[in-house]
Design a protein around this motif. Structure first.
Motif, PDB file in Angstrom:
ATOM      1  N   LEU A  25      -5.303   7.778  -1.136  1.00 27.03           N
ATOM      2  CA  LEU A  25      -5.176   9.211  -1.385  1.00 27.03           C
ATOM      3  C   LEU A  25      -5.755   9.995  -0.216  1.00 27.03           C
ATOM      4  N   ALA A  26      -4.989  10.978   0.314  1.00 29.10           N
ATOM      5  CA  ALA A  26      -5.451  11.744   1.472  1.00 29.10           C
ATOM      6  C   ALA A  26      -5.057  13.204   1.331  1.00 29.10           C
ATOM      7  N   VAL A  81     -10.213  14.337   7.542  1.00 22.17           N
ATOM      8  CA  VAL A  81      -9.625  13.109   7.027  1.00 22.17           C
ATOM      9  C   VAL A  81      -8.837  12.403   8.131  1.00 22.17           C
ATOM     10  N   ASP A  82      -9.044  11.098   8.217  1.00 21.39           N
ATOM     11  CA  ASP A  82      -8.343  10.273   9.208  1.00 21.39           C
ATOM     12  C   ASP A  82      -7.308   9.443   8.463  1.00 21.39           C
ATOM     13  N   ILE A  83      -6.044   9.734   8.689  1.00 22.22           N
ATOM     14  CA  ILE A  83      -4.980   9.046   7.974  1.00 22.22           C
ATOM     15  C   ILE A  83      -4.414   7.944   8.859  1.00 22.22           C
ATOM     16  N   ASP A  84      -4.522   6.725   8.347  1.00 22.05           N
ATOM     17  CA  ASP A  84      -4.059   5.549   9.068  1.00 22.05           C
ATOM     18  C   ASP A  84      -2.849   4.980   8.334  1.00 22.05           C
ATOM     19  N   PHE A  85      -1.738   4.850   9.016  1.00 25.76           N
ATOM     20  CA  PHE A  85      -0.512   4.326   8.413  1.00 25.76           C
ATOM     21  C   PHE A  85      -0.430   2.803   8.477  1.00 25.76           C
ATOM     22  N   GLU A  86      -1.407   2.174   9.115  1.00 28.13           N
ATOM     23  CA  GLU A  86      -1.419   0.716   9.227  1.00 28.13           C
ATOM     24  C   GLU A  86      -1.460   0.100   7.833  1.00 28.13           C
ATOM     25  N   GLY A  87      -0.517  -0.783   7.546  1.00 31.00           N
ATOM     26  CA  GLY A  87      -0.468  -1.455   6.249  1.00 31.00           C
ATOM     27  C   GLY A  87       0.164  -0.647   5.132  1.00 31.00           C
ATOM     28  N   GLY A 141       3.852  16.402  12.523  1.00 28.26           N
ATOM     29  CA  GLY A 141       3.127  15.557  13.467  1.00 28.26           C
ATOM     30  C   GLY A 141       3.247  14.067  13.182  1.00 28.26           C
ATOM     31  N   GLN A 142       3.705  13.726  11.984  1.00 22.89           N
ATOM     32  CA  GLN A 142       3.783  12.312  11.600  1.00 22.89           C
ATOM     33  C   GLN A 142       5.214  11.851  11.315  1.00 22.89           C
ATOM     34  N   ALA A 156       0.840  -1.196   0.000  1.00 20.25           N
ATOM     35  CA  ALA A 156       0.000   0.000   0.000  1.00 20.25           C
ATOM     36  C   ALA A 156       0.876   1.247   0.000  1.00 20.25           C
ATOM     37  N   VAL A 157       0.469   2.227  -0.801  1.00 17.96           N
ATOM     38  CA  VAL A 157       1.174   3.497  -0.897  1.00 17.96           C
ATOM     39  C   VAL A 157       0.210   4.607  -0.501  1.00 17.96           C
ATOM     40  N   LEU A 158       0.577   5.352   0.532  1.00 23.85           N
ATOM     41  CA  LEU A 158      -0.197   6.518   0.952  1.00 23.85           C
ATOM     42  C   LEU A 158       0.275   7.719   0.151  1.00 23.85           C
ATOM     43  N   ILE A 159      -0.658   8.451  -0.449  1.00 23.40           N
ATOM     44  CA  ILE A 159      -0.362   9.689  -1.162  1.00 23.40           C
ATOM     45  C   ILE A 159      -1.015  10.804  -0.361  1.00 23.40           C
ATOM     46  N   ALA A 160      -0.214  11.496   0.423  1.00 21.74           N
ATOM     47  CA  ALA A 160      -0.704  12.577   1.282  1.00 21.74           C
ATOM     48  C   ALA A 160      -0.326  13.890   0.617  1.00 21.74           C
TER      49      ALA A 160
END
Length: 172
Positions: A34-35, A42-48, A73-74, A2-6
């Motif tokens: 996508l966030a 928006v709730d951003i979860d880094f799990e996975g 913060g992250q 999984a790739v988070l695009i913040a």
């Protein structure tokens, strides 16, 4: 994987870039999340999440404060994952502006403490319909001063999609 695009966007070009990144991630068979970090709900979860692509525009030498606040913060979650930072600005479109565009990135990393695994300067766009008088004057007389483009011609995209795709290929 999984790739988070913040991302954060002001005039819409960085949002378009984030959606392009999302499509490129999916095209490579990975899950894309996508966030928009400027959306307070928006709730951003880094799990996975295995990798993170951060994207933000530059206006008046700064990335958006809400984007920088998210990054600050992250830091722990970002530091635990491979991270690519895309800094979007008009200066990145022009050879003589790239050094200054790089300074924006250095300043943001100093303010947030972020040390990404990879980073890229990405050319943005001119969105004349969204400019106030001051912004219009800066774009005309500072950023586009010696270039063959007149803002009275309307909006124009300078993003090099092929180059961005190559950056993503190397990162992913």
């Amino acid at each position: 994987m999984a790739v988070l695009i913040a991302f954060a966007t002001i005039e819409g070009q960085t949002g378009k870039i984030a959606r392009f990144v999302e499509a490129e991630v999916q095209r490579r068979g990975m899950e894309a999340v996508l966030a928009d970090v400027s959306d307070e709900t928006v709730d951003i979860d880094f799990e996975g999440v295995d990798k993170v692509v951060l994207a933000a525009p530059v206006h008046e030498r700064r990335h958006p404060r809400d984007f920088e606040a998210f990054v600050s913060g992250q830091l722990e979650a970002l530091g635990a994952r491979k991270t690519l930072l895309l800094s979007v600005s008009l200066n990145a479109a022009f050879e003589e502006g790239r050094e200054e565009a790089g300074e924006y990135l250095v300043e943001m990393k100093m303010r947030t403490g972020l040390e990404p695994d990879a980073e890229a300067l990405v050319a943005g766009a001119v969105r004349v319909e969204s400019y106030d008088f001051y912004s219009d004057q800066v774009v005309r007389h500072v950023i586009l001063r010696d270039h063959d483009y007149n803002v009275t011609e309307g909006s124009r995209e300078f993003t090099d999609w092929e180059a961005l795709s190559k950056v993503l290929e190397g990162f992913l």
